[in-house]
Design an enzyme around this catalytic site. Structure first.
Site, short mmCIF file in Angstrom:
data_model
loop_
_atom_site.label_atom_id
_atom_site.label_comp_id
_atom_site.label_asym_id
_atom_site.label_seq_id
_atom_site.Cartn_x
_atom_site.Cartn_y
_atom_site.Cartn_z
N GLY A 56 0.29 -1.18 -0.04
CA GLY A 56 0.13 -0.17 -0.37
C GLY A 56 0.76 1.13 0.23
O GLY A 56 2.24 1.18 0.31
N CYS A 83 5.38 -6.35 1.15
CA CYS A 83 5.44 -4.22 1.51
C CYS A 83 4.78 -3.90 2.77
O CYS A 83 5.69 -4.00 3.75
CB CYS A 83 5.69 -4.28 -0.23
N TYR A 84 3.62 -2.81 2.62
CA TYR A 84 3.40 -2.11 3.50
C TYR A 84 2.63 -3.19 4.77
O TYR A 84 2.82 -3.35 5.99
CB TYR A 84 2.69 -1.38 3.20
N HIS A 169 8.31 -7.75 -3.81
CA HIS A 169 7.14 -7.85 -4.29
C HIS A 169 6.81 -9.68 -5.21
O HIS A 169 7.55 -9.91 -6.10
CB HIS A 169 5.87 -6.52 -5.32
N GLU A 171 4.46 -10.98 -6.30
CA GLU A 171 3.25 -11.69 -7.10
C GLU A 171 3.87 -11.03 -8.35
O GLU A 171 3.00 -11.43 -8.79
CB GLU A 171 2.37 -10.63 -6.48
N LYS A 367 -10.75 -13.45 -14.74
CA LYS A 367 -11.00 -12.88 -16.19
C LYS A 367 -10.11 -14.40 -16.26
O LYS A 367 -10.48 -14.82 -17.80
CB LYS A 367 -10.31 -11.86 -16.19
#
Ligand code: XMP
Length: 511
Positions: A56, A83-84, A169, A171, A367
């Site tokens: 964030g 992270c945050y 990160h 991801e 999706k």
């Protein structure tokens, strides 16, 4: 209600939130994204097997920065902070976080120590860092398990409680071991089974929908796009001819698209399909309208009117199917984005059609999961992998006033562009690509004669979320071929331009 093992992702407003959820789902583990402000009761209502905190933009010690109920640390389940999220975990459990003098951004080397989180991963690797604050001291009971040149605490853990934090990160693809690390968290640390598959999802949905619907009637607005197509086929598998699909062909679809939709759904799947051909009606309403937002409004409203008229002919229906997908229902952690375009979805909810309940079979799916499900259900490959197409269709790709002639030019040019992208094998790599007919004409020369004809713009972007995007680096030879074919094969076009702006500052569509 989903019965599968569930991970709750708590969203603190970072830009990669949905990516985290997708990485978890790709590991066949179901997960939901909740804003950080949700109460502990709501979090518990999902019966989570693990919690992940996202990144964030805030600093943990700023007034009003997002914070989660401390009770999440008392649920007795593993927590991974990113992270945050890692800084917050450290801060809330007694560690120290400090503002660093410079922002660290980019892919940098990272050294990993012994940890279940890093099982099977090289000790020297790379990761994407994007942070300003730094964890200086980890809370009691934690140990540091990764560092970089600039960041002494790149990862930390408390193996007794199964709490883990990473400053980088995992991801994003820029962290090459990221997916493996998330899998390690899910399987090695949380001991999950990975029980989320599309085949099971389809079977469970079909069984429960069949039971719920009984002998009642179901109505679906079919646009030919991926979401409504998959939703319609699912319902058809559940209740067969009790389902009626209404396909409003407003004439603003791509070349041959209306016929293709009819062929696939009516003939191949034997679905009750009502195709309403109403090009003239829509073009009449749109005559001389140049403002993009007005176009969207007119099309959205007219669509609902047509749908309603057709639905009335069928009589009372009990259920209405909507192709809503998960990204449409995620409430973001911070969520106050300004409206750039009123994405007036054709296929939106008709207010005044008489029905008892809405069924949204894709409400929990991303999706890519919808595409996987579509393939599972036997929907043709080219339809399942269809690129996104805006509800107002070609109306927002026909700059200025829409006329039948200009629409025809656009359809032909767009068809050639799409064909050549597919021929070059770029159709999966480029996430959205299409032609735009501008309202500009210019002088050209054809044979010995002067022309004064339209300019077609080509647009192609690579993106994962359609919120931001890069213009696609299409090889010159492909562009050259497209350009040559369009000016030779499509009358009244004498100039082709390629749009080399990213989003932002441009948007993907031109209107
Ligand atoms: P923009 O142009 O805002 O587009 O960068 C982002 C994505 O949304 C699609 N788009 C629409 N979809 N109704 C829709 O259903 C609309 O009015 C609309 N406008 C844009 C666009 O094609 C891209 O995928």
């Amino acid at each position: 209600m989903i019965q599968n093992e569930t991970v709750v992702v708590i969203d603190f407003g970072g830009q990669y939130n949905q990516l985290i959820a997708r990485r978890v789902r790709e590991a066949n583990v179901y997960c939901v994204v909740l804003p950080y402000s949700k109460s502990i009761e709501e979090i518990k209502s999902y019966n989570p097997k693990a919690i992940i905190f996202t990144g964030g933009p805030n600093s943990v010690y700023d007034q009003g920065s997002p914070i989660v109920d401390k009770a999440v640390f008392e649920l007795g389940i593993p927590v991974l902070g990113i992270c945050y999220g890692a800084q917050l975990m450290s801060h809330m459990l007694g560690g120290t976080v400090e503002k660093a003098s410079t922002r660290e951004y980019g892919v940098i080397p990272v050294s990993l120590s012994e940890s279940l989180l890093f099982k099977g991963i090289d000790t020297e690797s790379e990761c994407l860092m994007s942070h300003t604050d730094k964890i200086i001291e980890v809370p009691n009971g934690f140990e540091v398990v990764a560092h970089t040149g600039n960041c002494p605490v790149a990862a930390f853990q408390n193996t007794e409680k199964d709490f883990y934090g990473v400053q980088f990160h995992p991801e994003v693809n820029h962290t090459p071991f990221g997916s493996k690390m998330i899998r390690n968290f899910l399987f090695e640390i949380c001991g999950l089974k990975g029980d989320w598959t599309m085949a099971d999802y389809a079977k469970n949905f079909i069984d429960s929908a069949r039971e719920k619907i009984g002998d009642k009637k179901v109505l679906c607005a079919l646009s030919g796009g991926v979401d409504s197509s998959v939703a319609a086929v699912l319902l058809h598998k559940a209740v067969g001819k009790q389902l009626t699909c209404i396909f409003v062909d407003h004439g603003l679809l791509r070349k041959n698209e209306g016929d293709e939709v009819e062929e696939i759904f009516s003939k191949q799947f034997d679905i009750n399909l009502i195709r309403v051909n109403c090009e003239d009606r829509f073009l009449g309403k749109l005559a001389d309208v140049t403002d993009p937002e007005k176009k969207r409004k007119i099309i959205g409203e007219e669509f609902i009117r047509v749908f309603e008229e057709e639905a009335k002919k069928i009589g009372t229906v009990d259920y209405l199917v909507q192709g809503t997908i998960y990204p449409d229902v995620i409430e973001s952690g911070t969520g106050d984005a300004s409206v750039i375009k009123s994405h007036h979805n054709v296929g939106g909810l008709p207010d005044y059609v008489d029905f008892k309940e809405i069924i949204e079979p894709l409400r929990n799916l991303f999706k890519d999961e919808v595409r996987e499900l579509g393939a599972e259900l036997g929907i043709p490959h080219h339809l399942v992998w269809r690129q996104p197409f805006p509800g107002p269709g070609l109306a927002v790709r026909c700059i200025g006033a829409i006329t039948k002639d200009r629409l025809e030019i656009l359809k032909d040019a767009d068809y050639i562009f799409r064909e050549e992208i597919a021929n070059a094998g770029l159709d999966r790599e480029i996430n959205q690509y299409f032609a735009v007919i501008t309202d500009m004409r210019s002088v050209g020369v054809m044979g010995d004669g002067r022309t004064y004809d339209y300019t077609i713009a080509l647009r192609a972007v690579t993106t994962t979320d359609f919120m931001t995007g890069e213009w696609a680096r299409i090889p010159y030879e492909v562009l050259e071929k497209v350009s040559r074919r369009i000016v030779n094969e499509v009358k009244h076009v004498n100039r082709i331009v390629y749009d080399i702006t990213s989003k932002p500052p441009a948007t993907i569509e031109w209107e």
